[in-house]
Design an enzyme around this catalytic site. Structure first.
Site, short mmCIF file in Angstrom:
data_model
loop_
_atom_site.label_atom_id
_atom_site.label_comp_id
_atom_site.label_asym_id
_atom_site.label_seq_id
_atom_site.Cartn_x
_atom_site.Cartn_y
_atom_site.Cartn_z
CG ASP A 392 -10.22 -6.22 19.18
OD1 ASP A 392 -10.98 -6.18 20.28
OD2 ASP A 392 -9.41 -7.00 19.25
CG HIS A 393 -16.00 -2.20 22.03
ND1 HIS A 393 -15.07 -0.95 22.56
CD2 HIS A 393 -17.12 -1.65 22.39
CE1 HIS A 393 -15.89 -0.22 22.94
NE2 HIS A 393 -17.29 -0.59 23.08
NE ARG A 394 -10.06 -8.42 22.24
CZ ARG A 394 -9.35 -9.53 21.60
NH1 ARG A 394 -9.04 -10.35 22.25
NH2 ARG A 394 -9.02 -9.50 20.21
#
Ligand code: CAO
Length: 422
Positions: A392-394
């Protein structure tokens, strides 16, 4: 000891209706009118209540069975009046048998509402629609008279939820709706067969869509040299019999992942984006994607760090068999740290696994193969394992993902030295 059979009551014209939920287990103390199982036909879903207070002593149905009026669900040891059950209070459920409702009225009631005790007015079709989209019907505002919920209300609720998080552009939603409502007559182009989507796939669909739509996925592909680990794995023998012990590479990967999670805790987390919080988990429960005839299931192997290779191997075998026989309890599919999805037993190399929400990372495993690798100034034959880490790149950035893979690579490769085995 008085024993009573729990029997499917009159369910109108319905026959051979699929059991979709079993809400009791052996040893449960249950109250009269408490729901035992849920059955679902094309038109409606029906909760079957108990006619007695008592203790469940056997369950004769399993998920996926087809039942009709008179079939036995299980049996129960009837509670004598002086015995008291220690059961938490729960919603009152209207029992057609107890309330002396005429048979002809039962079907009508089932079709009108399944949540007898609470004030949710809707049809089973709308309930099923909400369930398939992963929406909690109890929090949806109905737009019709007396707050009755219709399909449009569920759609609006989902739209609201998707836009709330700002993860989806409104134009994307519009485009998706356009695609959804375009009816294609496939039989115009040739013969076709139409079948029901299997139940497990129907359940998984909204979770997969949610994850794919809401989580900005990045997949890091990485090749790991597992030569030493694989030679060790293949050399394992039973101390007493001398027989070969079969341990799949996944078991070593579980241990390597846990070691990496300890160093990179953000991979063992969930995020609450609305509250701007990250939940860091201190436990190490690894989800394993299991391919079954019913669809993909992801049970958890709990406390991996406390189990040795043989224990993990046995547990993996047991849970995958339980999944395939639909014997695993619902709660075994929740509460994971990170998931491993291995297609290595089948073939293939890299792929893009979808994160198992609410987790934030998943490790895809391809088939290990012997490759020529340039090492120490010469080409050598080495066993190379392809890994695909989606994250999850967040919450995880690319550099951290590569470091995580480097750590896995060291644990399974140069630092292996049997450390994963103990
Ligand atoms: N590379 C090479 N060989 C591998 C391997 C890998 N990465 N992983 C497993 N193998 C070998 C095993 O060693 C075993 O070989 P032997 O029979 O010679 O000992 C053989 O392949 C069997 O593998 P398996 O996949 O049947 O069993 P497993 O214990 O390795 O895996 C499980 C268990 C439950 C993960 C697996 O059965 C399964 O269901 N996999 C599919 C998961 C899936 O569909 N994921 C995709 C999700 S995305 O849609």
């Amino acid at each position: 000891m008085d024993v009573e059979k729990l029997i499917v009551p009159n369910i109108g014209d319905f026959k051979d209706v699929e059991v979709i939920e079993i809400l009791i287990k052996n040893g449960d103390n249950i109250k009269k009118n408490q729901t035992l199982i849920t059955i679902e036909s094309d038109k409606s879903s029906v909760e079957i209540p108990s006619n007695f207070d008592g203790k469940i002593i056997s369950i004769d149905v399993k998920i996926g069975d087809k039942v009709s009026e008179g079939n036995i669900i299980g049996s129960l040891e009837v509670l004598k009046s002086e015995q008291k059950l220690d059961i938490p209070k729960e919603k009152k459920i209207l029992n057609p048998v107890k309330e002396n409702i005429k048979n002809s009225e039962i079907k009508d009631i089932y079709l009108k509402s399944q949540n007898y005790g609470s004030k949710i007015f809707t049809t089973p079709k709308v309930r099923r629609y909400a369930r398939e989209l992963g929406a909690d019907i109890s929090v949806i505002q109905g737009s019709e008279r007396k707050g009755r919920i219709v399909q449009e209300d569920v759609k609006n609720f989902i739209k609201e939820k998707l836009t709330e998080g700002n993860f989806l552009d409104k134009n994307i939603i519009k485009k998706q709706q356009k695609i959804d409502t375009t009816e294609i007559n496939h039989n115009e182009f040739g013969d076709i067969d139409i079948k029901d989507i299997p139940r497990i796939k129907r359940i998984a669909a909204p979770h997969l869509s949610k994850s794919w739509n809401e989580i900005p996925h990045v997949t890091q592909h990485y090749e790991v040299d597992i030569t030493e680990m694989d030679n060790f794995r293949k050399s394992l023998r039973d101390t007493y019999t001398g027989e070969k012990i079969k341990i799949t590479p996944i078991v070593f990967l579980m241990r390597a992942v846990v070691k990496a999670l300890k160093v990179f805790p953000s991979f063992n987390s969930s995020i609450d984006i609305n509250k701007n919080k990250i939940i860091l988990k201190k436990y190490f429960h690894i989800g394993i994607a299991v391919d079954t005839d019913h669809g993909l299931m992801v049970p958890k192997i709990r406390n991996v760090e406390k189990k040795n290779l043989t224990e993990l191997s046995k547990e993996l075998k047991k849970v995958s068999e339980d999944c395939r026989n639909l014997k695993l309890d619902k709660k075994e599919f929740y509460g994971g740290s990170m998931t491993i999805s291995s297609l290595g037993g089948l073939g293939g190399s890299f792929f893009t696994p979808i994160i198992n929400y609410p987790e934030v990372a998943i490790l895809g495993v391809g088939k290990a193969e012997i490759k020529q690798v340039f090492k120490n100034d010469k080409f050598q034959s080495r066993i190379i394992l392809p890994l695909s880490l989606s994250y999850d790149h967040r919450i995880i950035d690319g550099a951290e993902a590569v470091k995580f893979c480097n750590h896995l690579s060291d644990s399974l490769g140069k630092d292996f030295a049997y450390k994963l085995a103990v």
